[in-house]
Design a protein around this motif. Structure first.
Motif, short mmCIF file in Angstrom:
data_model
loop_
_atom_site.label_atom_id
_atom_site.label_comp_id
_atom_site.label_asym_id
_atom_site.label_seq_id
_atom_site.Cartn_x
_atom_site.Cartn_y
_atom_site.Cartn_z
N VAL A 12 51.83 39.30 31.43
CA VAL A 12 50.56 39.96 31.73
C VAL A 12 49.46 38.93 31.56
O VAL A 12 49.32 38.34 30.49
N GLU A 13 48.71 38.71 32.63
CA GLU A 13 47.59 37.78 32.57
C GLU A 13 46.32 38.59 32.71
O GLU A 13 46.17 39.36 33.65
N ILE A 14 45.41 38.42 31.73
CA ILE A 14 44.15 39.15 31.73
C ILE A 14 43.02 38.13 31.78
O ILE A 14 42.95 37.24 30.94
N ARG A 15 42.15 38.28 32.79
CA ARG A 15 40.99 37.39 32.92
C ARG A 15 39.74 38.25 32.95
O ARG A 15 39.70 39.27 33.62
N GLN A 16 38.73 37.80 32.22
CA GLN A 16 37.45 38.50 32.21
C GLN A 16 36.41 37.57 32.80
O GLN A 16 35.93 36.66 32.13
N PRO A 17 36.05 37.76 34.09
CA PRO A 17 35.01 36.91 34.67
C PRO A 17 33.66 37.19 34.00
O PRO A 17 33.41 38.30 33.52
N LYS A 18 32.82 36.17 33.99
CA LYS A 18 31.51 36.33 33.37
C LYS A 18 30.66 37.27 34.21
O LYS A 18 30.70 37.22 35.44
N GLY A 19 29.90 38.11 33.54
CA GLY A 19 28.96 38.99 34.22
C GLY A 19 27.73 38.21 34.67
O GLY A 19 27.56 37.03 34.37
N GLU B 13 40.26 41.39 35.41
CA GLU B 13 41.34 41.13 36.36
C GLU B 13 42.64 41.08 35.58
O GLU B 13 42.81 40.25 34.70
N ILE B 14 43.54 41.99 35.91
CA ILE B 14 44.84 42.08 35.22
C ILE B 14 45.93 41.81 36.24
O ILE B 14 45.99 42.46 37.28
N ASP B 15 46.78 40.85 35.93
CA ASP B 15 47.90 40.51 36.80
C ASP B 15 49.18 40.73 36.01
O ASP B 15 49.43 40.05 35.02
N VAL B 16 49.96 41.71 36.44
CA VAL B 16 51.21 42.04 35.75
C VAL B 16 52.38 41.56 36.60
O VAL B 16 52.47 41.88 37.78
#
Length: 186
Positions: free
Chosen positions: A40-47, A137-140
């Motif tokens: 599971v890859e979790i990315r939080q782009p900057k607001g 953004e979640i990539d499973v």
């Protein structure tokens, strides 16, 4: 008298037997398994944060270029009207000789001591603040199990049985005739 003599010899067979043989060799079956873990890859782009200080600065008299030109033009117009009104009022004061006032001296004295400035409490506009959040953004990637089945083997060697038959003596019949000189009658 003649006698017929017969002598027979039966056949003689020799037999040798060999037993059948079955040799089996087995290899057991195998199940080979390889696993691949799930990820599971979790990315939080900057607001995005937007701050516009223009209204706040405008409340304090700090303007942008176009706003500065508009405000200065309005201030110049207002100052021009005030100056025309002041000059007209001073002219009216000097023309009123019936009052007995020394208008020029009084106007010169008043111009040296201007009235204290007025302090005005004013509302200051807050800045415009907007924040645009970006979704997570979640990539499973699911895990896998790779299985390979290797079947077992059975290897057999069969030796059939056999029987060897050999004639050791062949059959024979021998016949001859003999004469008996002594006849005995019974």
């Amino acid at each position: 008298m003649l006698y017929l003599n017969i002598r027979s010899q039966p056949a003689l067979l020799e037999m040798t037997s060999y037993a059948a043989a079955l040799n089996l060799k087995t290899t057991p079956a195998r199940l080979e398994m390889a696993t691949e873990a799930a990820r599971v890859e979790i990315r939080q782009p900057k607001g995005e944060l937007y701050i516009d200080q223009a209204p706040c600065r405008a409340s304090r008299g700090i303007y942008g270029v176009s706003e500065f030109a508009r405000v200065n033009a309005e201030e110049g117009r207002r100052t021009a009207l005030e100056t025309v009104g002041r000059i007209a009022a001073e002219g009216d004061r000097m023309a009123a000789i019936e009052t007995g006032e020394d208008a020029i001296v009084n106007m010169a004295t008043e111009s040296n001591f201007p009235p204290p400035p007025d302090i005005t409490w004013a509302y200051v506009e807050p800045p415009i603040i907007r924040y645009t959040a970006r979704p997570v953004e979640i990539d499973v990637q699911s895990g896998r199990v790779n299985a390979t089945y290797v079947p077992g083997k059975v290897e057999g060697e069969y030796t059939p049985g056999k029987v060897d038959v050999r004639v050791a003596r062949y059959p024979s019949i021998k016949m001859w005739v003999t004469e008996n000189k002594y006849d005995v009658y019974v």
